[in-house]
Design a protein around this motif. Sequence first.
Motif, PDB file in Angstrom:
ATOM      1  N   VAL A 238      -3.822  86.597  46.172  1.00 35.51           N
ATOM      2  CA  VAL A 238      -4.558  85.449  46.721  1.00 35.51           C
ATOM      3  C   VAL A 238      -6.017  85.770  47.079  1.00 35.51           C
ATOM      4  CG1 VAL A 238      -4.585  83.535  48.379  1.00 35.51           C
ATOM      5  CG2 VAL A 238      -2.396  84.531  47.672  1.00 35.51           C
ATOM      6  N   THR A 239      -6.209  86.741  47.982  1.00 39.50           N
ATOM      7  CA  THR A 239      -7.557  86.974  48.505  1.00 39.50           C
ATOM      8  C   THR A 239      -8.168  88.295  48.052  1.00 39.50           C
ATOM      9  OG1 THR A 239      -6.524  87.856  50.495  1.00 39.50           O
ATOM     10  CG2 THR A 239      -7.226  85.550  50.571  1.00 39.50           C
TER      11      THR A 239
ATOM     12  N   HIS B 118      -0.763  79.148  47.953  1.00 35.85           N
ATOM     13  CA  HIS B 118      -2.091  79.375  48.520  1.00 35.85           C
ATOM     14  C   HIS B 118      -3.125  79.411  47.396  1.00 35.85           C
ATOM     15  CE1 HIS B 118      -1.038  80.260  52.729  1.00 35.85           C
ATOM     16  NE2 HIS B 118       0.024  80.896  52.263  1.00 35.85           N
TER      17      HIS B 118
ATOM     18  N   MET C 252       1.625  84.611  53.642  1.00 37.55           N
ATOM     19  CA  MET C 252       1.346  84.401  52.225  1.00 37.55           C
ATOM     20  C   MET C 252       2.657  84.223  51.455  1.00 37.55           C
ATOM     21  SD  MET C 252      -1.312  86.962  50.377  1.00 37.55           S
ATOM     22  CE  MET C 252      -2.927  86.870  51.123  1.00 37.55           C
TER      23      MET C 252
END
Lengths: 260, 386
Positions: free
Chosen positions: B27-28, B137, B287
């Motif tokens: 995701v990040t 997400h 998450m």
Amino acid sequence: MGFVENTETIAGCNVRFMRGGKGAPLLFLHGSSGAARWAPFMEKLAESYEVFVPEHPGFGASDSPEWLDGMSDLAFFYLDVIDHLGLDQINLVGGSIGGWLSAEIAIRNQTKLNSLTLVAPAGIRVKGLRKGDVFMWNAEETARNLFHDQSYAEQMLAAPPSKEGLETVLKNKLTTAKLAWEPRFYNPDLHKWLHRILVPTLILWGDSDKVVPAGYGPAWQELIPNSRLEIIENCGHVPQIEKADRFAQLVGGFIGEVTR
Amino acid sequence: MKFYFMHLMPYADLDLSYDEKHNSAWVTLPNTYYDPKKGHQLYNRYLDELEYADQLGFDGICVNEHHSNAYGLMPIPGVMAGALARRTKNVKIAILGRALPLLNNPLTVAEEFAMVDNITGGRLIAGMVRGIGAEYHSWGVNPAFSHERFQEAHDLILQAWTKPGPSVFEGKHYNFEYVNVWPRVYQDNPHPPIWIPSQGSSETIEWAAHPDRKYTYLQTFASVSTVARYMKMYKDVAAGYGYEATEDQLGWSLPLYVAETDEIARREAKEHIEAFLQKFLRMPMEMLLPPGYTSVKSMVGAMSAKAGHSMKQTIDSVIEEGKFICGSPATVREKLEEYQGQIGFGHLLTLLQFGTLPAELTRKNMEIYSKEVMPYLRNVTARKAA
């Protein structure tokens, strides 16, 4: 003074209410963490008003109805709630997604409203002004980001929820996701209709809000014609908790001013 | 029993010290960690490995879908399946995506799968999943509607495959005036086999085992006891519906490493399986389990289980739990024979490349597995069936 608690069945949905005090009606609509307990600011407001605090469908001890798919459903449901309670000249106060909900109610029907107070409301988007990703925060980050004064965060973290409490936390989070995951904490159409809100409106914001940044305040103020913005210093996303006295004073002063 | 070579296509060149700055490989994690030059090499190496499985006599090869991460580089698995469709001749090609709720138009999956099925003359296995939590997400899709979007997308795809078009689809999330997918699926009696990979969910099992579906339930990366529990649940649910589940309805997917001896296997696998466990799989609970991804009840369960199992997974812990099979051919044969006998799964999906496992060791693993493990188990299970 205290409060009483009961469950009302409205349009087939059981809703838990807390209510206390005497005076003009004040309906408080909570944010994404629900309204499990009678908070000190409610007690303060109850000194001057008859305060109604429902838990929204999908939150806390209220039902999670099949029909609840988004904020529009919740706004229409609250028109039923207002009819059911038989209230008029309501002072509607909402925080965070409860502020968003209050605005959605007001654009649909404001005939039963005397005043509107929006406390750090979600609901609109200002491009480039990013809201906090509450769905990515863990319990500690959430507590820390909610408050400016970290002693409130410490207090929250010192008392982790029980198993039942955790179920409520997760239920509230699930409904929050239904309402706000995508588009993230706003309704793309809402800004187009906020000009229809004619009741006097107070917008309150903590200056160090990490959930919905205070930069949103002026945007709301511009969109609602008869509105005024108050920024509360050294305060995070929940002024009613973190600055309860100042909050009650501002809300009371505003309602007094606009009520004839 | 049937044997599949499964690939995740991890970004094996990942700078493993990323976790000093970032809390997840999902995701990040900035995509500046990805170097396209290295990615080019990896994609081609991994496709070669999948093609090699065809030559080694595997029954099938499996590709997978994940988004915005270093764990698996197949966000659009149909691209891989398309490349493999022409370069393989015998293997089934299982696409274990697609993550249906992520899609605004699930008919793209009906089309994509039908194309692969046509090109390969019916070698497609159609996977349908909800994706893992992180995907919600990355893609911004509301996890609170994950279950209902999955059901509805599935119904739409099945309608597209089995009901002569054009037809109308009236759903809550999806609506179509003209469902009329060209090409039709090659396996049209009634449709390609459908597999449902899952991390373990009673709701999913209830649904997959229903007599209208009888889909193959695929348990992914879990301890032997968990695999046994969910497969028994499937059989019990089937019995409750009044039929007996076959081994064809049960599959297990897990990483495996086989080498000349137990000692060599453990030594060669350690660093790479631990990179897989500790680096590529790394993500916080928020998450992994966004709201609505599982029921509140299962989420409370997962959170208390997590509190009790905060220990780091190591090669020893996953071997101990039977999440990872590692050893000499004799050890691996013995374990798989025992588990198959106890649990009765009919499809075994082995992840023979994991984490940072390099090309030479991956090939060696594939060769020893296909020569010294697969034939033995084929005989054992064939005898059992006879």
